[in-house]
Design an enzyme around this catalytic site. Structure first.
Site, PDB file in Angstrom:
ATOM      1  N   HIS A 175       0.823  -1.224   0.000  1.00 16.65           N
ATOM      2  CA  HIS A 175       0.000   0.000   0.000  1.00 16.65           C
ATOM      3  C   HIS A 175       0.857   1.275   0.000  1.00 16.65           C
ATOM      4  CE1 HIS A 175      -3.636  -2.259   0.496  1.00 16.65           C
ATOM      5  NE2 HIS A 175      -3.294  -2.735   1.671  1.00 16.65           N
TER       6      HIS A 175
ATOM      7  N   HIS B 135      -6.166  -7.370  -0.361  1.00 15.71           N
ATOM      8  CA  HIS B 135      -6.333  -5.939  -0.651  1.00 15.71           C
ATOM      9  C   HIS B 135      -5.616  -5.573  -1.948  1.00 15.71           C
ATOM     10  CE1 HIS B 135      -6.600  -6.344   3.803  1.00 15.71           C
ATOM     11  NE2 HIS B 135      -7.643  -5.545   3.625  1.00 15.71           N
TER      12      HIS B 135
HETATM   13 ZN   LIG Z   1      -3.963  -7.279   2.804  1.00 15.78          ZN
END
Ligand SMILES: [Zn+2]
Length: 344
Positions: free
Chosen positions: A124, A163
């Site tokens: 991320h 994610h």
């Molecule tokens: Zn994750």
């Protein structure tokens, strides 16, 4: 078949308190690898600190100094999800360095494949921003390092964390040398990763998003791998495959709503390994991202090593979910992604 792993107790020193991303994750993995006597079959690779120059392959110098500053001042929250302790800067520098060392060991032929068991995770993190438990983007740094040091023309990053790896996507969105493929729950944190995010300019088509509805399990992930990841990788012909290996799509993981089993992970890893064998002399590097049920995480990381070692006898101590619900059909989704990317 030599399989390497990067680990160092320094990774336990990123102290996040009661946070789900905490040191027990790596402790559980290591103790499971010891208990099952798998660790002795693996080649240990010592991590080092990534240099500022290496971190700067991806991150702004100002951002790197900011992270260093926060640590020096005792740590604190960087956003609603991401916390630092006084040692977190050093640990994050070693996490990036761990992904680099694993990549070097594979590229230099010391091992056939390797897994960097590091934290904090990375996918991320953007060039200028920490988010989603991530400080530096370990896999993106290793990718840029490999492109430069080994003069590669093309590499692929496969990201199966539940994610979307928004940071990795952003970093390579205009880079035609890197194929970024992500499977992820969608819509979900961090919000990015729709099918029409495909890259820009010369890199158009080198970002491949497979946004899956909640509830998907082995029966959905495996066709997505076979029908999209395999042909996309074959067409791109990477010289190295890096994997953002998150295990938070496990059926027992509470952070998301997917239903993948430990055996399912083994099958996904087998497909990736076959791709590496077919396309890039087996050169394959895993780096740990998410996975928050420590029992499921430890079993699934072990299953990953089993497959890398060529073992087909995969233990699945957790089995299927006791609360299984019917997964939505992804036939139309796969068809739409194939059309967008012109895949056979
Ligand atoms: Zn994750």
């Amino acid at each position: 078949m030599k399989v390497g792993f990067v680990y160092d107790p320094i990774y336990l020193k990123h102290d996040t308190g009661q946070h789900v991303e905490n040191a027990t994750r790596l402790e559980a993995i290591i103790s499971h690898l010891e208990k099952t006597q798998l660790k002795q079959q693996l080649i240990p690779i010592k991590p080092g600190a990534a240099s500022i120059e290496e971190l700067s392959l991806v991150h702004d110098k100002q951002y790197i100094s900011h992270i260093q500053d926060v640590a020096q001042k005792g740590g604190g929250w960087l956003d609603a999800d991401t916390i630092m302790s006084p040692n977190s800067y050093e640990v994050a520098v070693y996490a990036a360095g761990g992904a680099i060392k694993a990549t070097e060991a594979v590229m230099d032929g010391e091992v056939a494949s390797a897994f960097a068991l590091v934290r904090p995770p990375g996918h991320h993190a953007t060039p200028r921003r920490a988010m989603g438990f991530c400080l530096f983007n370990n896999v993106a740094i290793a990718a840029k390092y490999a492109l430069a040091k080994y003069n590669l023309e093309r590499l692929a990053i496969i990201d199966f964390d539940v994610h979307h790896g928004n940071g990795t996507q952003e970093i390579f969105y205009d880079n035609p040398q890197v194929l970024y493929i992500s499977t992820h729950q969608y819509p979900f944190y961090p919000g990015t990763g729709s099918i029409d995010e495909t890259g820009v300019d010369k890199a158009k088509g080198t970002t491949v998003n497979i946004p899956l509805p909640a509830g998907c399990g082995d029966a959905e992930y495996l066709p997505a791998f076979e029908q999209i990841i395999v042909p996309a990788a074959r067409r791109f012909k990477p010289q190295l495959i890096l994997v953002s290996a998150g295990y938070d799509l496990h059926q027992a993981d509470g952070i998301a709503l997917m239903q993948v089993t430990t055996t399912g992970f083994a099958q996904m890893v087998k497909i990736i390994k076959q791709l590496a064998d077919e396309l890039c002399s087996g050169r394959l590097v895993f780096s740990l991202e998410g996975g928050y049920n420590v029992t499921a995480l430890a079993a699934s990381v072990k299953a990953t090593f089993d497959v890398l070692l060529g073992d087909t006898n995969i233990e699945d101590p957790l089995g299927q979910s006791r609360h299984r619900f019917a997964a939505p059909s992804i036939t139309q989704l796969i068809k739409a992604i194939k059309e967008i990317h012109n895949l056979p």
